[in-house]
Every structure is written in structure tokens, then in C-alpha cells.
Design a protein around this motif. Structure first.
Motif, PDB file in Angstrom:
ATOM      1  N   ALA A 139     -18.342  27.355  36.984  1.00  0.00           N
ATOM      2  CA  ALA A 139     -18.583  27.526  38.238  1.00  0.00           C
ATOM      3  C   ALA A 139     -18.502  28.965  38.901  1.00  0.00           C
ATOM      4  O   ALA A 139     -17.832  29.683  38.020  1.00  0.00           O
ATOM      5  N   THR A 140     -19.541  29.407  39.628  1.00  0.00           N
ATOM      6  CA  THR A 140     -19.703  30.868  39.887  1.00  0.00           C
ATOM      7  C   THR A 140     -18.477  31.580  40.346  1.00  0.00           C
ATOM      8  O   THR A 140     -18.506  32.714  40.346  1.00  0.00           O
ATOM      9  N   CYS A 141     -17.593  30.785  41.025  1.00  0.00           N
ATOM     10  CA  CYS A 141     -16.657  31.201  41.929  1.00  0.00           C
ATOM     11  C   CYS A 141     -15.577  31.752  40.877  1.00  0.00           C
ATOM     12  O   CYS A 141     -14.862  32.969  40.808  1.00  0.00           O
ATOM     13  N   LEU A 142     -15.529  31.240  39.611  1.00  0.00           N
ATOM     14  CA  LEU A 142     -14.557  31.539  38.463  1.00  0.00           C
ATOM     15  C   LEU A 142     -15.079  32.834  37.894  1.00  0.00           C
ATOM     16  O   LEU A 142     -14.319  33.550  37.144  1.00  0.00           O
ATOM     17  N   HIS A 143     -16.444  32.953  37.661  1.00  0.00           N
ATOM     18  CA  HIS A 143     -16.942  34.019  36.763  1.00  0.00           C
ATOM     19  C   HIS A 143     -17.425  35.410  37.601  1.00  0.00           C
ATOM     20  O   HIS A 143     -17.511  36.479  37.130  1.00  0.00           O
ATOM     21  N   TYR A 144     -18.154  35.005  38.854  1.00  0.00           N
ATOM     22  CA  TYR A 144     -18.995  35.858  39.505  1.00  0.00           C
ATOM     23  C   TYR A 144     -18.505  36.218  40.833  1.00  0.00           C
ATOM     24  O   TYR A 144     -19.320  36.820  41.508  1.00  0.00           O
ATOM     25  N   GLY A 145     -17.389  35.785  41.134  1.00  0.00           N
ATOM     26  CA  GLY A 145     -16.618  36.061  42.277  1.00  0.00           C
ATOM     27  C   GLY A 145     -17.422  35.538  43.527  1.00  0.00           C
ATOM     28  O   GLY A 145     -17.247  36.125  44.768  1.00  0.00           O
ATOM     29  N   GLN A 146     -17.986  34.201  43.449  1.00  0.00           N
ATOM     30  CA  GLN A 146     -18.647  33.711  44.556  1.00  0.00           C
ATOM     31  C   GLN A 146     -17.606  33.144  45.287  1.00  0.00           C
ATOM     32  O   GLN A 146     -17.173  31.841  44.982  1.00  0.00           O
ATOM     33  N   GLU A 147     -16.691  33.857  46.275  1.00  0.00           N
ATOM     34  CA  GLU A 147     -15.451  33.259  46.992  1.00  0.00           C
ATOM     35  C   GLU A 147     -15.155  34.078  48.134  1.00  0.00           C
ATOM     36  O   GLU A 147     -15.225  35.144  48.001  1.00  0.00           O
ATOM     37  N   ALA A 148     -15.151  33.412  49.264  1.00  0.00           N
ATOM     38  CA  ALA A 148     -14.834  34.235  50.452  1.00  0.00           C
ATOM     39  C   ALA A 148     -13.745  33.334  51.094  1.00  0.00           C
ATOM     40  O   ALA A 148     -13.473  32.104  51.034  1.00  0.00           O
ATOM     41  N   PHE A 149     -12.983  33.915  52.211  1.00  0.00           N
ATOM     42  CA  PHE A 149     -11.903  33.054  52.670  1.00  0.00           C
ATOM     43  C   PHE A 149     -11.696  33.741  54.060  1.00  0.00           C
ATOM     44  O   PHE A 149     -12.210  34.873  54.511  1.00  0.00           O
ATOM     45  N   GLU A 150     -10.763  33.152  54.908  1.00  0.00           N
ATOM     46  CA  GLU A 150     -10.481  33.425  56.150  1.00  0.00           C
ATOM     47  C   GLU A 150      -9.120  33.094  56.539  1.00  0.00           C
ATOM     48  O   GLU A 150      -8.411  32.484  55.565  1.00  0.00           O
ATOM     49  N   GLY A 151      -8.525  33.605  57.612  1.00  0.00           N
ATOM     50  CA  GLY A 151      -7.073  33.487  57.964  1.00  0.00           C
ATOM     51  C   GLY A 151      -7.132  33.525  59.284  1.00  0.00           C
ATOM     52  O   GLY A 151      -7.429  34.505  59.762  1.00  0.00           O
ATOM     53  N   LEU A 152      -6.463  32.475  59.738  1.00  0.00           N
ATOM     54  CA  LEU A 152      -6.319  32.370  61.513  1.00  0.00           C
ATOM     55  C   LEU A 152      -5.047  31.538  61.704  1.00  0.00           C
ATOM     56  O   LEU A 152      -4.384  31.211  60.798  1.00  0.00           O
ATOM     57  N   LYS A 153      -4.622  31.396  62.916  1.00  0.00           N
ATOM     58  CA  LYS A 153      -3.389  31.005  63.012  1.00  0.00           C
ATOM     59  C   LYS A 153      -3.393  29.989  64.304  1.00  0.00           C
ATOM     60  O   LYS A 153      -4.288  30.033  65.216  1.00  0.00           O
ATOM     61  N   ALA A 154      -2.622  28.867  64.483  1.00  0.00           N
ATOM     62  CA  ALA A 154      -2.489  27.846  65.379  1.00  0.00           C
ATOM     63  C   ALA A 154      -0.724  28.126  65.919  1.00  0.00           C
ATOM     64  O   ALA A 154       0.129  28.372  65.183  1.00  0.00           O
TER      65      ALA A 154
END
Ligand SMILES: *Cc1c(COP(=O)(O)O)cnc(C)c1O
Length: 339
Positions: free
Chosen positions: A46-61
Motif C-alpha cells: 500500500a502506498t501509505c506504507l512506502h510512499y507516505g500517502q497519509e494525511a490526518f486531522e485533529g478536532l474536538k467535541a
């Protein structure tokens, strides 16, 4: 009832009941569906493991005095995740799918939203990864969007206390025309060594200088930087800073309070003139800065003379927290109240 010790929660992972997932395949995102599994099953190439195709967010409730659950600036997080997708060629997640998945994850885990009085909140972590196999350097054609939540404690257990930060000239977080403006794991990997060194030396974060000239202030660890002087809120303008939604909110609130706002290059020397300074982000809202040490140059800038947070930082912090909790009017429509 839950057996959760709300006031003593840390900022760590706690298992909740469900996470919610949507899969991208053949050009379409699937209807967000809940699962109780904490694992994901993906191809080893998977590309997330090898080539860093990973994005995230952080929010709160947050749970208000009225018992209602409020999610802070969900739409802005959705839009920022779209920018991250464009930045590393991932399939762009529609805002509606983001909002539906986040809302569903919060509702299904309602029993983990900390009570109003606890000072704690529910941290929401959206994650988007490339999942299909690729050995050549190319974007994936399948993606997974996942949202999990975890209750987190109040950031300031010992009160709203300033901490020292360090300038480490031997490290950059992001290049001027690189990926600093998008929220991807790669930027965090790039900052781990410097962060570790700073923590070992007793600092709460690294205050990065611009990578090109090593002259202007940039990002402060995984947070934005601001300084206050002459009733003015000053935050660095740079092509390698992540557009913090907290910083954006504080700029608006400062303006509402009649405080001038400047977004411009800030030379390191100007640190000597600030009456207050802080790191800003979802985790703490504001983490006030005590002192900045430029370690390699043997220079020190004292920000807080008495060791306490300054009046403007305190006022901004209380105002933003008040809006998040529903104690203050939501005049900018930042809050989504769950039905
Ligand atoms: C997430 C993040 C921030 C803070 O953004 P908020 O939207 O305020 O939480 C600041 N800097 C970096 C590098 C980040 O990844």
C-alpha cells in the motif's frame, strides 16, 4: 458508570466502542460504516506504507452545561484535509463524507464524551491513507478514510503555565516549497528527532526558523506561534506553516476584542520585544511560552517575566474555550451542535 476517571485522563489513546470508515474505489466513496475493530487490513505494498500517502486531522467535541455535544469547526477540518489530499495526490474526500463520518463516530461513542465539569474533551482523529498496491512511485487508486475518537484530559493539569521552547539550528521541519502547509504524517516523522532532543533538554517544543535564511520564525513543533506586543497579535507568515484552525480562530477573536492582528514575517530578534507569546493548536488551544533559547547561538529571550500567562493570551484562551463549551455565543458559526 463508565468507570472512566474523567479528571485524570491523559492525552493518550483509549479504546472506544466504534470507529467509522469509508472506502474509495472505482472513483466513489462508500457510505461511512462503523466497526468495532481497532485494526486495518491493507496490502503490504500500500502506498501509505512506502510512499507516505497519509494525511490526518485533529478536532474536538465538547459537552456543554446543557448536556449538548458540540464539535468545533468540523467543516474547516474537512476543507484542510482536502488540501492535504491535493498536496500528495490522494482522492479528495467530499466535505459531506467527512462531516457524516465524524458525526457518526462521535454519536456512536457518545458515552466517551467527557462531562462539562471535567475540563476534558473528546479528541477526534480522521485519517486518510492510500491502500492499493504500488511498487513504482505513483499515487494509489484506492483509499481508506477512517475516524476514531478518544477522550482526552484537560491539557493544563497544573493550570495555564508557560513553558520554555528551543531553537535548534541543525534541523528543519519542512522546506519553503515543500509539504509544510498540509497535514501529513511525513512532516511529523521529519520533526521527531529535533522534538526528542528538545524534550530531553527540558523544552516543550522546537521553535523552527525558516529553512532558507534561518532568520524568521516558522512553526513551533506541531503548533503555530504567536507573539503579543502593543495590543497586537502577531503570527508568522511563511510558505511552510500549517494553517492552524486554532490560530485562525484566535486571530478572529483578537480582532473582535479590538486587538490588532498582523500576519507577516517575524525575525528571530523580534522575540526580544514580545510581551507574551504562545504555541497554538487543537490540543491545548494556547500553550504560553516562558522563554525561547537559541541553543546554538547561546541566546535567550525571556517572554514571561513573572512565569505566568499574559493577560491577552488568557483572555483569548478563555474566550475560545467558552465558545467550544457553549458558554459564549458562537457568533462565527464555528460549532456544530449534535441533535
Ligand atoms: C495540526 C497542526 C497545527 C495546529 O492546527 P489546529 O487546526 O489549530 O489544530 C499546527 N501545526 C502543525 C504542523 C499541525 O500539524
Amino acid at each position: 458508570m463508565n468507570g472512566i476517571d474523567w479528571p485524570n485522563l491523559s492525552f493518550g489513546y483509549m479504546k472506544t466502542d466504534y470507529n467509522v470508515r469509508s472506502y474509495y474505489k472505482d472513483g466513489k466513496w462508500s457510505t461511512p460504516t462503523e466497526t468495532t475493530s481497532e485494526n486495518i487490513d491493507i496490502h503490504m505494498a500500500a502506498t501509505c506504507l512506502h510512499y507516505g500517502q497519509e494525511a490526518f486531522e485533529g478536532l474536538k467535541a465538547f459537552k456543554g452545561k446543557d448536556g449538548k455535544i458540540r464539535i468545533f469547526r468540523m467543516r474547516d477540518n474537512a476543507l484542510r484535509m482536502q488540501a492535504s489530499c491535493r498536496g500528495i495526490m490522494m482522492a479528495e474526500l467530499p466535505v459531506e463524507v467527512f462531516e457524516e463520518t465524524v458525526t457518526k463516530a462521535v454519536k456512536l461513542n457518545e458515552r466517551f464524551v467527557p462531562p462539562y465539569e471535567s475540563g476534558a474533551s473528546l479528541y477526534i482523529r480522521p485519517l486518510l491513507i492510500g491502500t492499493s498496491a504500488q511498487v513504482g512511485v505513483k499515487p494509489a487508486n484506492e483509499y481508506l478514510f477512517l475516524v476514531f475518537v478518544t477522550p482526552v484530559g484537560p491539557y493544563f493539569k497544573e493550570g495555564f503555565k508557560p513553558t520554555p521552547v528551543a531553537i535548534l539550528r541543525g534541523f528543519d521541519r519542512a522546506a519553503p516549497l515543500g509539504t509544510g502547509t498540509i497535514k501529513i504524517g511525513g512532516n511529523y516523522a521529519a520533526s521527531l528527532t529535533a522534538g526528542h532532543i528538545a524534550h530531553e533538554k527540558g523544552y516543550s517544543a522546537v521553535l523552527y526558523l525558516d529553512a532558507k535564511e534561518k532568520k524568521y520564525l516558522d512553526e513551533c513543533g506541531p503548533a503555530n506561534f504567536f507573539g503579543i506586543k502593543n495590543n497586537t497579535y502577531i503570527t508568522p507568515l511563511s510558505s511552510s506553516i500549517l494553517p492552524s484552525i486554532t490560530n485562525n480562530s484566535l486571530m478572529q477573536l483578537a480582532e473582535d476584542m479590538g486587538i490588532k492582528v498582523e500576519r507577516r514575517q517575524v525575525a528571530e530578534d523580534e522575540l526580544a520585544t514580545f510581551e507574551e507569546a504562545g504555541q497554538v493548536g487543537t490540543a491545548a488551544v494556547i500553550s504560553p511560552i516562558l522563554r525561547v533559547d537559541d541553543i546554538d547561538e547561546n541566546k535567550s529571550y525571556i517572554i514571561s517575566k513573572d512565569g505566568n500567562a499574559g493577560p491577552i493570551s488568557t483572555k483569548l484562551y478563555n474566550k475560545l474555550r467558552g465558545i467550544q463549551l457553549g458558554d459564549e455565543p458562537d457568533t462565527h458559526n464555528w460549532v456544530t451542535i449534535l441533535e
